[in-house]
Write a protein that holds these residues in place. Structure first.
Motif, PDB file in Angstrom:
ATOM      1  N   PRO A 104       0.837  -1.207   0.000  1.00 53.57           N
ATOM      2  CA  PRO A 104       0.000   0.000   0.000  1.00 53.57           C
ATOM      3  C   PRO A 104       0.874   1.260   0.000  1.00 53.57           C
ATOM      4  CG  PRO A 104      -0.731  -1.543   1.679  1.00 53.57           C
ATOM      5  CD  PRO A 104       0.560  -2.087   1.137  1.00 53.57           C
ATOM      6  N   GLY A 105       0.554   2.206  -0.878  1.00 50.84           N
ATOM      7  CA  GLY A 105       1.315   3.455  -0.930  1.00 50.84           C
ATOM      8  C   GLY A 105       2.630   3.360  -1.661  1.00 50.84           C
ATOM      9  N   ALA A 106       2.949   2.192  -2.237  1.00 50.86           N
ATOM     10  CA  ALA A 106       4.243   2.014  -2.915  1.00 50.86           C
ATOM     11  C   ALA A 106       4.356   2.910  -4.144  1.00 50.86           C
ATOM     12  CB  ALA A 106       4.424   0.560  -3.320  1.00 50.86           C
ATOM     13  N   VAL A 107       3.269   2.971  -4.923  1.00 51.01           N
ATOM     14  CA  VAL A 107       3.244   3.801  -6.131  1.00 51.01           C
ATOM     15  C   VAL A 107       2.454   5.061  -5.767  1.00 51.01           C
ATOM     16  CG1 VAL A 107       2.564   3.940  -8.551  1.00 51.01           C
ATOM     17  CG2 VAL A 107       3.247   1.731  -7.575  1.00 51.01           C
ATOM     18  N   VAL A 108       3.124   6.217  -5.745  1.00 53.73           N
ATOM     19  CA  VAL A 108       2.465   7.443  -5.274  1.00 53.73           C
ATOM     20  C   VAL A 108       1.688   8.107  -6.406  1.00 53.73           C
ATOM     21  CG1 VAL A 108       4.335   7.745  -3.594  1.00 53.73           C
ATOM     22  CG2 VAL A 108       4.363   9.080  -5.713  1.00 53.73           C
ATOM     23  N   ASP A 109       0.766   8.981  -6.021  1.00 54.68           N
ATOM     24  CA  ASP A 109      -0.096   9.633  -7.017  1.00 54.68           C
ATOM     25  C   ASP A 109       0.656  10.619  -7.909  1.00 54.68           C
ATOM     26  OD1 ASP A 109      -2.906   9.850  -4.690  1.00 54.68           O
ATOM     27  OD2 ASP A 109      -2.317   8.282  -6.127  1.00 54.68           O
ATOM     28  N   ALA A 110       1.582  11.367  -7.313  1.00 55.56           N
ATOM     29  CA  ALA A 110       2.302  12.396  -8.083  1.00 55.56           C
ATOM     30  C   ALA A 110       3.774  12.361  -7.710  1.00 55.56           C
ATOM     31  CB  ALA A 110       1.706  13.772  -7.790  1.00 55.56           C
ATOM     32  N   PRO A 111       4.561  11.500  -8.368  1.00 59.10           N
ATOM     33  CA  PRO A 111       5.990  11.426  -8.029  1.00 59.10           C
ATOM     34  C   PRO A 111       6.701  12.747  -8.288  1.00 59.10           C
ATOM     35  CG  PRO A 111       5.523  10.223 -10.055  1.00 59.10           C
ATOM     36  CD  PRO A 111       4.208  10.611  -9.494  1.00 59.10           C
ATOM     37  N   ASP A 112       7.605  13.108  -7.395  1.00 61.94           N
ATOM     38  CA  ASP A 112       8.346  14.365  -7.486  1.00 61.94           C
ATOM     39  C   ASP A 112       9.237  14.366  -8.745  1.00 61.94           C
ATOM     40  OD1 ASP A 112      10.081  16.560  -7.049  1.00 61.94           O
ATOM     41  OD2 ASP A 112       9.966  16.290  -4.873  1.00 61.94           O
ATOM     42  N   PRO A 113       9.169  15.391  -9.582  1.00 65.04           N
ATOM     43  CA  PRO A 113      10.065  15.456 -10.744  1.00 65.04           C
ATOM     44  C   PRO A 113      11.542  15.392 -10.363  1.00 65.04           C
ATOM     45  CG  PRO A 113       8.394  17.166 -10.888  1.00 65.04           C
ATOM     46  CD  PRO A 113       8.221  16.524  -9.544  1.00 65.04           C
ATOM     47  N   ARG A 114      11.869  15.790  -9.113  1.00 63.79           N
ATOM     48  CA  ARG A 114      13.266  15.734  -8.687  1.00 63.79           C
ATOM     49  C   ARG A 114      13.720  14.318  -8.332  1.00 63.79           C
ATOM     50  NH1 ARG A 114      13.025  20.378  -4.321  1.00 63.79           N
ATOM     51  NH2 ARG A 114      11.095  19.233  -4.036  1.00 63.79           N
ATOM     52  N   TRP A 115      12.782  13.359  -8.336  1.00 61.70           N
ATOM     53  CA  TRP A 115      13.213  11.977  -8.177  1.00 61.70           C
ATOM     54  C   TRP A 115      13.875  11.490  -9.465  1.00 61.70           C
ATOM     55  CZ3 TRP A 115       8.249   9.590  -5.567  1.00 61.70           C
ATOM     56  CH2 TRP A 115       8.164  10.070  -4.245  1.00 61.70           C
ATOM     57  N   GLY A 116      13.580  12.185 -10.572  1.00 57.03           N
ATOM     58  CA  GLY A 116      14.283  11.963 -11.836  1.00 57.03           C
ATOM     59  C   GLY A 116      14.275  10.508 -12.264  1.00 57.03           C
ATOM     60  N   LEU A 117      15.481  10.003 -12.522  1.00 63.91           N
ATOM     61  CA  LEU A 117      15.611   8.637 -13.011  1.00 63.91           C
ATOM     62  C   LEU A 117      15.787   7.640 -11.864  1.00 63.91           C
ATOM     63  CD1 LEU A 117      18.014   9.250 -16.041  1.00 63.91           C
ATOM     64  CD2 LEU A 117      15.528   9.345 -15.964  1.00 63.91           C
ATOM     65  N   ALA A 118      15.663   8.102 -10.631  1.00 67.72           N
ATOM     66  CA  ALA A 118      15.877   7.220  -9.486  1.00 67.72           C
ATOM     67  C   ALA A 118      14.875   6.071  -9.494  1.00 67.72           C
ATOM     68  CB  ALA A 118      15.726   8.018  -8.196  1.00 67.72           C
ATOM     69  N   ALA A 119      15.332   4.901  -9.080  1.00 65.00           N
ATOM     70  CA  ALA A 119      14.447   3.745  -9.015  1.00 65.00           C
ATOM     71  C   ALA A 119      13.365   3.973  -7.977  1.00 65.00           C
ATOM     72  CB  ALA A 119      15.262   2.506  -8.647  1.00 65.00           C
ATOM     73  N   ARG A 120      12.145   3.452  -8.236  1.00 64.25           N
ATOM     74  CA  ARG A 120      11.092   3.542  -7.224  1.00 64.25           C
ATOM     75  C   ARG A 120      11.551   2.763  -5.999  1.00 64.25           C
ATOM     76  NH1 ARG A 120       6.566   1.111  -9.596  1.00 64.25           N
ATOM     77  NH2 ARG A 120       6.839  -0.735  -8.307  1.00 64.25           N
ATOM     78  N   GLY A 121      11.470   3.399  -4.833  1.00 61.02           N
ATOM     79  CA  GLY A 121      11.937   2.756  -3.613  1.00 61.02           C
ATOM     80  C   GLY A 121      13.315   3.228  -3.191  1.00 61.02           C
ATOM     81  N   ALA A 122      14.018   3.986  -4.047  1.00 59.35           N
ATOM     82  CA  ALA A 122      15.354   4.479  -3.701  1.00 59.35           C
ATOM     83  C   ALA A 122      15.258   5.647  -2.730  1.00 59.35           C
ATOM     84  CB  ALA A 122      16.091   4.925  -4.960  1.00 59.35           C
ATOM     85  N   LEU A 123      16.333   5.904  -2.016  1.00 58.14           N
ATOM     86  CA  LEU A 123      16.434   7.076  -1.160  1.00 58.14           C
ATOM     87  C   LEU A 123      17.095   8.161  -2.004  1.00 58.14           C
ATOM     88  CD1 LEU A 123      16.016   8.111   1.761  1.00 58.14           C
ATOM     89  CD2 LEU A 123      18.407   7.500   2.199  1.00 58.14           C
ATOM     90  N   VAL A 124      16.362   9.204  -2.311  1.00 57.80           N
ATOM     91  CA  VAL A 124      16.867  10.227  -3.226  1.00 57.80           C
ATOM     92  C   VAL A 124      17.442  11.396  -2.435  1.00 57.80           C
ATOM     93  CG1 VAL A 124      16.295  11.726  -5.176  1.00 57.80           C
ATOM     94  CG2 VAL A 124      15.088   9.553  -4.883  1.00 57.80           C
ATOM     95  N   GLU A 125      18.709  11.707  -2.731  1.00 59.19           N
ATOM     96  CA  GLU A 125      19.371  12.825  -2.061  1.00 59.19           C
ATOM     97  C   GLU A 125      18.679  14.128  -2.374  1.00 59.19           C
ATOM     98  OE1 GLU A 125      23.510  13.849  -2.746  1.00 59.19           O
ATOM     99  OE2 GLU A 125      24.060  11.789  -2.243  1.00 59.19           O
ATOM    100  N   ALA A 126      18.688  15.043  -1.421  1.00 62.96           N
ATOM    101  CA  ALA A 126      18.187  16.395  -1.676  1.00 62.96           C
ATOM    102  C   ALA A 126      19.146  17.096  -2.627  1.00 62.96           C
ATOM    103  CB  ALA A 126      18.096  17.163  -0.370  1.00 62.96           C
ATOM    104  N   GLY A 127      18.632  18.021  -3.438  1.00 59.91           N
ATOM    105  CA  GLY A 127      19.503  18.797  -4.309  1.00 59.91           C
ATOM    106  C   GLY A 127      19.576  18.290  -5.731  1.00 59.91           C
ATOM    107  N   THR A 128      18.831  17.237  -6.064  1.00 53.60           N
ATOM    108  CA  THR A 128      18.828  16.775  -7.455  1.00 53.60           C
ATOM    109  C   THR A 128      18.023  17.765  -8.295  1.00 53.60           C
ATOM    110  OG1 THR A 128      16.894  15.429  -6.962  1.00 53.60           O
ATOM    111  CG2 THR A 128      19.010  14.318  -6.887  1.00 53.60           C
ATOM    112  N   SER A 129      18.276  17.754  -9.603  1.00 57.41           N
ATOM    113  CA  SER A 129      17.510  18.641 -10.478  1.00 57.41           C
ATOM    114  C   SER A 129      16.222  17.954 -10.894  1.00 57.41           C
ATOM    115  CB  SER A 129      18.307  18.949 -11.746  1.00 57.41           C
ATOM    116  OG  SER A 129      19.521  19.544 -11.403  1.00 57.41           O
ATOM    117  N   ALA A 130      15.195  18.744 -11.180  1.00 63.51           N
ATOM    118  CA  ALA A 130      13.943  18.179 -11.666  1.00 63.51           C
ATOM    119  C   ALA A 130      14.121  17.757 -13.115  1.00 63.51           C
ATOM    120  CB  ALA A 130      12.836  19.218 -11.571  1.00 63.51           C
ATOM    121  N   VAL A 131      13.560  16.603 -13.474  1.00 58.82           N
ATOM    122  CA  VAL A 131      13.552  16.148 -14.863  1.00 58.82           C
ATOM    123  C   VAL A 131      12.107  16.237 -15.325  1.00 58.82           C
ATOM    124  CG1 VAL A 131      14.113  14.269 -16.443  1.00 58.82           C
ATOM    125  CG2 VAL A 131      15.437  14.545 -14.341  1.00 58.82           C
ATOM    126  N   ALA A 132      11.901  16.829 -16.517  1.00 57.22           N
ATOM    127  CA  ALA A 132      10.529  17.033 -16.983  1.00 57.22           C
ATOM    128  C   ALA A 132       9.961  15.754 -17.556  1.00 57.22           C
ATOM    129  CB  ALA A 132      10.516  18.137 -18.039  1.00 57.22           C
TER     130      ALA A 132
END
Lengths: 251, 285
Positions: A104-132
């Motif tokens: 439950p909640g694994a796939v979110v409604d609106a993933p952050d563009p700054r998660w970019g190419l990160a794998a779902r479930g990864a811990l994403v560092e702050a400071g990444t750029s948004a990918v459109a």
């Protein structure tokens, strides 16, 4: 060589043995320091030839301090104070959903563009750029069936070389062969469209919806195989293909 | 100083320098600080521009710092190093030989060939050659010196000459090569000097590297505010961290000048900056 353990007055110690920082000891040392708190003291010991030069240089670049170093009889003994900013990257990091889509909640409604190419479930560092990604909302893109469909698609892969009897005798006359080549020509165009359409969606989907992205990718690979097979059949008896009509392209 | 905008001079030794300072500009603006950058292709023009008053602060190489300091002395001004990176302190350079070399001490370099970086590189040329001199060998006379003059004017910032000197060592063209301690490690990772194929022959004493230089009172505005904001930047802030990673530091530290003694001795012995200092000090009038 031994891993980080508690020393006498140090918080941890590590023995690099004869492995140099230029030959992989950097990985061991980095791991040992990463497990310590900022400000902790770590005793380092090693006998690699240029360790007395490399260790302070490495610490300087990584923000650690060498508080003591002695080299005698080919062995270096040093004490490193773990840098204050060693764990800075963890500050503000966010978890990009969970890898198992059934959770439950694994796939979110609106993933952050700054998660970019990160794998779902990864811990994403702050400071990444948004990918459109033009397609970045769950209700636009997601279907729970995508998971099963992808599994089905990968299980049903076939080899054009062995699945089709390319050596089968061709006994019909030229007019029929010309017609077959024309049909193949039309099918190649069809399959090219069938490849391009999902391909144009593929790069626009937020990778958070990875199963949908994967399914479209397999679809694209499938269409590539169809293009290959139809082209090969057309070339069995002819050096050129048939006609591509303006009407056909428009359709 | 034009208006209240603080103008920083920086040498663009690499395209990333533009990214770095545009990034810092954005950060300073977000902190209500009016800041802009003037970029130069070489340090000499930056030093000259600073003396002429076209920039307020200069992000200087150690050689540019000494040039500025000497010019300031001659023209009755004071020069100050107001900040530097943590990675600008206590560097050393090393002399490197191939592992199977019969060269065991600096004295063994007599009659041999030593590869150094660009003519104006403090770390890969000037400081190591002075070390050779104090070991009793006259560079050029007792030891053949081969310079790898890549992008002279950038004072060795981009390490291209250093890398070429290392390549020459690996290829057997020279007997020894000079480089920053950290670059011996870097070149091993790059495969320029694969691990185990070379060893460190000797090491210089520690020295300092770049600093933010100002002329006149370092506590006047907006210089004081610039320094305060810089020293308050935190590696924990994601936007700052990206810029710091590009610039190669974890924190800014107050400037200090005691680490420039090794380079000062080298330029005094080789007289490399005398003409430039005389020219700029003379034109300032």
């Amino acid at each position: 060589m031994s891993d980080a353990t508690r020393g006498d007055s140090a918080d941890a110690s590590i023995d690099l043995g004869a492995l140099g920082l230029d030959a992989g000891a950097e990985v061991m040392l980095g791991r040992a320091l990463a497990r310590c708190d900022a400000g902790a003291r770590v005793d380092v010991r090693g006998s690699a030839p240029d360790l007395a030069v490399h260790l302070p240089a490495w610490c300087r670049a990584k923000g650690h301090a060498v508080v003591a170093l002695e080299a005698s009889a080919g062995t270096v003994r040093a004490t490193i104070e773990v840098g204050r900013h060693t764990h800075a990257r963890a500050v503000g990091a966010t978890r990009a959903g969970r890898p198992d889509p059934r959770e439950p909640g694994a796939v979110v409604d609106a993933p952050d563009p700054r998660w970019g190419l990160a794998a779902r479930g990864a811990l994403v560092e702050a400071g990444t750029s948004a990918v459109a990604f033009a397609l970045g909302k769950k209700d636009e893109v997601w279907a729970d069936e995508a998971v099963a469909l992808y599994a089905q698609a990968t299980a049903a892969q076939w080899d054009p070389d062995t699945a089709i009897p390319w050596d089968a005798a061709i006994e019909h006359d030229d007019v029929v062969e010309d017609a077959i080549v024309q049909v193949m020509t039309y099918l190649v165009e069809n399959e090219t469209a069938a490849l391009i359409v999902p391909a144009r969606f593929l790069g626009q989907i937020h990778p958070h919806f990875r199963e949908v992205m994967q399914l479209l990718a397999v679809q694209v690979a499938d269409e590539a195989r169809h293009i290959e097979v139809f082209t090969r059949r057309a070339q069995l008896r002819r050096a050129v293909l048939g006609t591509s009509s303006a009407g056909g392209q428009a359709s | 100083m034009p208006g209240s905008t603080l103008l920083l001079g920086a040498v663009a030794y690499d395209p990333k320098v533009v990214t770095i300072w545009e990034g810092f500009r954005t950060w300073f603006a977000a902190h209500d600080f009016d800041f802009d950058v003037v970029m130069f292709t070489n340090y000499e023009r930056q030093v000259e521009a600073h003396v002429q008053g076209h920039v307020d602060v200069a992000w200087n190489s150690p050689l540019a710092w000494l040039q500025l300091q000497r010019i300031a002395e001659r023209t009755g001004q004071s020069a100050h190093a107001i900040a530097m990176r943590d990675t600008d302190r206590d560097l050393t350079s090393v002399f490197v030989v191939r592992s199977d070399s019969d060269v065991r001490t600096l004295a063994d370099l007599r009659g041999r060939t030593l590869a150094v970086g660009a003519h104006d590189s403090p770390q890969a040329t000037l400081i190591p050659l002075d070390r050779v001199r104090t070991a009793g060998l006259q560079p050029g006379r007792d030891v053949e010196v081969r310079y790898y003059d890549v992008l002279v004017g950038k004072h060795g910032d981009h390490i291209g000459g250093e890398r070429d000197a290392a390549r020459a060592l690996a290829a057997g063209e020279v007997d020894a090569a000079c480089m920053i301690d950290g670059n011996h490690l870097l070149f091993a990772k790059e495969g320029v000097l694969p691990a185990g194929t070379t060893r460190v022959l000797a090491q210089t004493e520690p020295y300092d590297h770049c600093n933010f230089s100002v002329l006149g009172d370092p506590n006047r505005e907006p210089i004081a505010r610039f320094r305060g904001l810089l020293l308050a930047q935190s590696y924990e802030e994601p936007e700052v961290r990206t810029l710091m990673d590009l610039e190669g530091l974890r924190e800014w530290l107050p400037g200090r000048t005691e680490g420039y003694e090794p380079l000062a001795r080298a330029v005094a012995a080789f007289r490399t900056i005398d003409d430039f200092v005389a020219k700029v000090a003379g034109s300032k009038g």
